[in-house]
Design a protein around this motif. Structure first.
Motif, PDB file in Angstrom:
ATOM      1  N   GLY A   1       0.759  -1.224   0.098  1.00 13.15           N
ATOM      2  CA  GLY A   1      -0.088  -0.087  -0.116  1.00 13.15           C
ATOM      3  C   GLY A   1       0.891   1.311  -0.065  1.00 13.15           C
ATOM      4  O   GLY A   1       1.642   1.418   0.932  1.00 13.15           O
TER       5      GLY A   1
ATOM      6  N   GLY B   1      -0.027   4.345  -0.308  1.00  8.50           N
ATOM      7  CA  GLY B   1      -0.884   5.748  -0.281  1.00  8.50           C
ATOM      8  C   GLY B   1      -0.200   6.684   0.704  1.00  8.50           C
ATOM      9  O   GLY B   1       1.282   6.631   0.732  1.00  8.50           O
ATOM     10  N   GLN B   2      -0.707   7.849   1.397  1.00 13.02           N
ATOM     11  CA  GLN B   2       0.129   8.748   1.987  1.00 13.02           C
ATOM     12  C   GLN B   2       0.724   7.973   3.139  1.00 13.02           C
ATOM     13  O   GLN B   2       2.038   8.458   3.410  1.00 13.02           O
TER      14      GLN B   2
ATOM     15  N   HIS C   1       0.326  -0.986   4.766  1.00 13.59           N
ATOM     16  CA  HIS C   1      -0.177   0.484   4.680  1.00 13.59           C
ATOM     17  C   HIS C   1      -1.449   0.462   3.621  1.00 13.59           C
ATOM     18  O   HIS C   1      -1.783   1.574   2.980  1.00 13.59           O
TER      19      HIS C   1
ATOM     20  N   PRO D   1      -5.877  -0.270   2.954  1.00 13.59           N
ATOM     21  CA  PRO D   1      -7.045  -0.109   3.945  1.00 13.59           C
ATOM     22  C   PRO D   1      -7.615  -1.819   4.124  1.00 13.59           C
ATOM     23  O   PRO D   1      -7.398  -2.499   3.290  1.00 13.59           O
TER      24      PRO D   1
ATOM     25  N   THR E   1      -8.371  -7.221   1.315  1.00 16.70           N
ATOM     26  CA  THR E   1      -7.156  -7.396   2.098  1.00 16.70           C
ATOM     27  C   THR E   1      -7.385  -8.025   3.444  1.00 16.70           C
ATOM     28  O   THR E   1      -6.561  -8.180   4.152  1.00 16.70           O
TER      29      THR E   1
ATOM     30  N   HIS F   1      -3.034   1.167  19.122  1.00 16.26           N
ATOM     31  CA  HIS F   1      -3.578   1.622  18.193  1.00 16.26           C
ATOM     32  C   HIS F   1      -3.277   3.222  18.668  1.00 16.26           C
ATOM     33  O   HIS F   1      -4.163   4.094  18.834  1.00 16.26           O
TER      34      HIS F   1
HETATM   35  P1  NAI Z   1      -4.373   5.733   1.505  1.00 15.51           P
HETATM   36  O1  NAI Z   1      -5.854   5.623   1.116  1.00 15.51           O
HETATM   37  O2  NAI Z   1      -3.682   7.094   1.324  1.00 15.51           O
HETATM   38  O3  NAI Z   1      -3.551   4.779   0.663  1.00 15.51           O
HETATM   39  C1  NAI Z   1      -4.090   3.390   0.813  1.00 15.51           C
HETATM   40  C2  NAI Z   1      -3.190   2.523  -0.256  1.00 15.51           C
HETATM   41  O4  NAI Z   1      -3.609   1.202  -0.138  1.00 15.51           O
HETATM   42  C3  NAI Z   1      -3.605   2.893  -1.787  1.00 15.51           C
HETATM   43  O5  NAI Z   1      -2.708   3.291  -2.398  1.00 15.51           O
HETATM   44  C4  NAI Z   1      -4.321   1.865  -2.195  1.00 15.51           C
HETATM   45  O6  NAI Z   1      -4.249   1.747  -3.542  1.00 15.51           O
HETATM   46  C5  NAI Z   1      -3.715   0.554  -1.473  1.00 15.51           C
HETATM   47  N1  NAI Z   1      -4.351  -0.478  -1.638  1.00 15.51           N
HETATM   48  C6  NAI Z   1      -5.521  -0.842  -1.763  1.00 15.51           C
HETATM   49  N2  NAI Z   1      -5.852  -1.922  -1.760  1.00 15.51           N
HETATM   50  C7  NAI Z   1      -4.596  -2.690  -1.671  1.00 15.51           C
HETATM   51  C8  NAI Z   1      -4.188  -3.996  -1.682  1.00 15.51           C
HETATM   52  N3  NAI Z   1      -4.882  -5.124  -2.032  1.00 15.51           N
HETATM   53  N4  NAI Z   1      -2.744  -4.220  -1.661  1.00 15.51           N
HETATM   54  C9  NAI Z   1      -1.953  -3.242  -1.487  1.00 15.51           C
HETATM   55  N5  NAI Z   1      -2.479  -1.958  -1.429  1.00 15.51           N
HETATM   56  C10 NAI Z   1      -3.703  -1.571  -1.705  1.00 15.51           C
HETATM   57  O7  NAI Z   1      -4.511   5.450   3.085  1.00 15.51           O
HETATM   58  P2  NAI Z   1      -3.419   5.902   4.295  1.00 15.51           P
HETATM   59  O8  NAI Z   1      -3.970   7.175   4.569  1.00 15.51           O
HETATM   60  O9  NAI Z   1      -2.164   5.846   3.823  1.00 15.51           O
HETATM   61  O10 NAI Z   1      -3.796   4.898   5.521  1.00 15.51           O
HETATM   62  C11 NAI Z   1      -3.742   3.405   5.158  1.00 15.51           C
HETATM   63  C12 NAI Z   1      -4.296   2.726   6.447  1.00 15.51           C
HETATM   64  O11 NAI Z   1      -3.669   3.205   7.536  1.00 15.51           O
HETATM   65  C13 NAI Z   1      -5.731   3.039   6.574  1.00 15.51           C
HETATM   66  O12 NAI Z   1      -6.651   2.474   5.871  1.00 15.51           O
HETATM   67  C14 NAI Z   1      -5.978   2.648   7.891  1.00 15.51           C
HETATM   68  O13 NAI Z   1      -6.386   1.413   7.966  1.00 15.51           O
HETATM   69  C15 NAI Z   1      -4.386   2.757   8.692  1.00 15.51           C
HETATM   70  N6  NAI Z   1      -4.355   3.837   9.674  1.00 15.51           N
HETATM   71  C16 NAI Z   1      -4.031   3.628  10.714  1.00 15.51           C
HETATM   72  C17 NAI Z   1      -3.707   4.613  12.037  1.00 15.51           C
HETATM   73  C18 NAI Z   1      -3.161   4.091  13.363  1.00 15.51           C
HETATM   74  O14 NAI Z   1      -3.411   5.153  14.111  1.00 15.51           O
HETATM   75  N7  NAI Z   1      -2.554   2.939  13.489  1.00 15.51           N
HETATM   76  C19 NAI Z   1      -4.198   5.823  11.633  1.00 15.51           C
HETATM   77  C20 NAI Z   1      -4.587   6.090  10.356  1.00 15.51           C
HETATM   78  C21 NAI Z   1      -4.596   5.125   9.286  1.00 15.51           C
END
Ligand code: NAI
Length: 336
Positions: free
Chosen positions: A153, A155-156, A207, A209, A214, A298
């Protein structure tokens, strides 16, 4: 607007009240300690908005209970929305807003902290030194320079993690259904298939969702593909790991290190002080027995900058809904 804040903690109150005051105090918050459920929804009677966090279960029943008593907006103070039944929300005419991004570096830095702590056995060393034990046996460390890091993943958060690990001199591998050539060039990472990433990486970090695709992405088969002794980091969502398979891989020694900030059954554990109660989750209890496992509850998102950003964006969602009927960052039901 009256806003019922579920799963409310003192720190939510601190940051949301500050953001509300800065905006001229347009909203009145009601602080509800309980997670949202069909019964606790009754505590939100008369509130036009319900503000939810990761472990509030906004299923069809809870949403209907909120709707029946006047709620029209679900304002998530998190990015993920896997805990909301979006189809039920759409049927009821409930708007849903979220905080799409808040300091992705905060989560990426926490993932890096897990890597460093596990790799240099800091969690063991900290306890040893406090007890006057300065022996080094068992603390042999893992060099990051030259290691391969697999990022699932990009993403950001995944990209922020790539930047950090690149700084340590790691080789960067990545897997994403939407590979981005610009990202690859900028960060010096190479997109590969998931099996290839698992086979080549010394450290694998999740990283992406939590989606049906997933769910249990890292199961027994995926673990078997990983290098013997590799490190697995999950700061995304607990449901992406098959926890029993992970325990088996730790017991056999195939999985060398495990760092978790999330756990599939965390709703019954995390964010609460349970230190005086008997732990009922035997699977979690087993995870805690491994010397090469480091778990945090978390807290990846929990920095001052991220909390400020969450509160400000939540205020933005509430304001936009109050004035125009649509939150600033809406989430819609999947089509079809
Ligand atoms: P984002 O939406 O910017 O990036 C997610 C990336 O995952 C995208 O590039 C997407 O194409 C990719 N993706 C989707 N399905 C996939 C797959 N099957 N295999 C590989 N990549 C795949 O999301 P962001 O902001 O980077 O957050 C990622 C995750 O982090 C969130 O969904 C959330 O679950 C988790 N998170 C955890 C936090 C914590 O406190 N531990 C806080 C914020 C987010």
């Amino acid at each position: 607007m009256r806003v019922a804040v579920f799963s409310a903690k003192p720190y939510d109150r601190q940051f949301l009240e500050a953001a509300n005051a800065a905006a001229g105090a347009p909203h009145r918050f009601e602080w509800i300690e309980a997670h949202l459920g069909p019964r606790s929804a009754l505590q939100a009677a008369g509130a036009e908005a319900a503000c939810l966090f990761v472990n509030d279960r906004a299923d069809a029943e809870a949403l209907a209970a909120l709707h029946d008593q006047g709620t029209r907006l679900i304002a998530l103070r998190c990015a993920g929305y896997n805990n909301v039944d979006l189809t039920a929300a759409a049927r009821l005419g409930l708007a849903v807003g979220r905080v799409p991004a808040y300091a992705p570096e905060a989560v990426a830095e926490h993932a890096a902290a897990l890597v460093l702590s596990l790799g240099r056995r800091l969690h063991k060393a900290y306890a040893r030194v406090r007890e006057g034990n300065f022996a080094l046996d068992g603390l042999l460390g893992l060099d990051l320079h030259g290691r391969s890091v697999g990022i699932i993943g990009t993403g950001q958060i995944g990209r922020a993690f790539a930047r950090i690990m690149g700084g340590f001199g790691c080789r960067l591998l990545a897997h994403d259904p939407f590979p981005d050539a610009g990202t690859a060039a900028r960060l010096g990472l190479e997109y590969v298939s998931l099996p290839e990433l698992l086979a080549q990486s010394d450290i694998v970090s999740l990283h992406c969702p939590l989606t049906p695709a997933t769910h249990r992405l890292i199961d027994a088969e995926a673990l078997a593909r990983m290098k013997p002794g590799a490190m697995l980091i999950n700061t995304s969502r607990g449901g992406m790991l098959g926890t029993q398979a992970v325990i088996a891989a730790l017991k056999s020694g195939h999985l060398g290190h495990l760092g978790l900030d999330v756990y599939e059954e965390e709703a019954n554990l995390f964010f609460e002080d349970l230190s005086a109660t008997v732990l009922q989750d035997d699977v979690f209890a087993r995870l805690l027995t491994f010397p090469n496992v480091l778990i945090t509850g978390h807290q990846g998102f929990f920095t001052a900058a991220a909390m400020r950003a969450i509160a400000e964006t939540t205020l933005g969602n509430l304001q936009a809904f109050a004035t125009g009927g649509i939150p600033l960052h809406p989430v819609s039901a999947p089509s079809g």
